[in-house]
Enzyme design. Structure first.
Site, short mmCIF file in Angstrom:
data_model
loop_
_atom_site.label_atom_id
_atom_site.label_comp_id
_atom_site.label_asym_id
_atom_site.label_seq_id
_atom_site.Cartn_x
_atom_site.Cartn_y
_atom_site.Cartn_z
N LEU A 64 24.32 83.43 -20.12
CA LEU A 64 24.34 84.36 -18.99
C LEU A 64 25.11 83.73 -17.82
O LEU A 64 24.54 83.43 -16.77
CB LEU A 64 22.91 84.70 -18.53
CG LEU A 64 21.99 85.29 -19.58
CD1 LEU A 64 20.59 85.51 -19.02
CD2 LEU A 64 22.54 86.59 -20.10
N PRO A 65 26.42 83.53 -18.00
CA PRO A 65 27.20 82.98 -16.89
C PRO A 65 27.18 83.97 -15.72
O PRO A 65 27.16 85.19 -15.93
CB PRO A 65 28.60 82.82 -17.48
CG PRO A 65 28.65 83.72 -18.66
CD PRO A 65 27.24 83.85 -19.16
N HIS A 66 27.12 83.44 -14.52
CA HIS A 66 27.07 84.32 -13.35
C HIS A 66 27.64 83.61 -12.13
O HIS A 66 27.70 82.38 -12.09
CB HIS A 66 25.63 84.78 -13.08
CG HIS A 66 24.65 83.65 -12.96
ND1 HIS A 66 24.12 83.01 -14.07
CD2 HIS A 66 24.12 83.03 -11.89
CE1 HIS A 66 23.30 82.07 -13.66
NE2 HIS A 66 23.28 82.05 -12.35
N ALA A 67 28.06 84.42 -11.17
CA ALA A 67 28.64 83.87 -9.95
C ALA A 67 28.54 84.89 -8.83
O ALA A 67 28.55 86.09 -9.07
CB ALA A 67 30.09 83.49 -10.19
#
Length: 154
Positions: A64-67
């Site tokens: 769950l990559p997030h930014a």
């Protein structure tokens, strides 16, 4: 909030191969650009910066990559299925073949956390992940994600 409010059908893609986490982020950047008009290089850099704080591989082949990003007015997402799993530094050390990236406004606070929780809850379902892995068509993947969300809400 539901998945269809943060995920457009055109932000769902299948990639035959990504040789590394960085290459996957480049692919996600391209998806975010075409679906939401986000600058691909800014997107990649934001994902890499967040990933440097700690891996976003949550286990069972899911990441769950997030930014947080300047210029967004709401949380948006990109779903990527990989035909060949890659090492992601996940907590269980399993390679990742499902990635759901989230991008939030810099001041999103609770909205960002709600979106992460929603995606995490949805992709924690083993039966859903099995269905996703058995279908490598973007339209079908979007339908499965949308359906899973409506079943959870009921």
């Amino acid at each position: 909030m539901d998945l269809t409010s943060i995920l457009k059908p055109e932000a769902v893609k299948v990639f035959s191969a990504a040789s590394s986490k960085k290459r996957l982020f480049q692919e996600i950047g391209d998806v975010a650009h075409s679906a939401y008009g986000l600058d691909a290089s800014v997107t990649v850099n934001a994902l890499l910066e967040r990933e440097n704080l700690g891996p976003t591989g949550v286990g069972h082949g899911v990441a769950l990559p997030h930014a947080r990003m300047e210029g967004l007015i709401k949380v948006v997402g990109a779903f990527v299925m990989l035909e060949k799993p890659i090492d992601f530094g996940a907590v269980d050390r399993q390679p990742v073949d499902i990635a759901f990236a989230l991008f939030a406004p810099e001041d999103a606070g609770v909205e960002h956390l709600k979106a992460l929780a929603l995606v995490s809850r949805t992709l924690r379902e083993p039966s859903l992940c099995s269905k996703l892995r058995a279908n490598l068509d973007a339209t079908t993947l979007y339908a499965l994600l949308s359906e899973a969300q409506s079943v959870q809400a009921a």
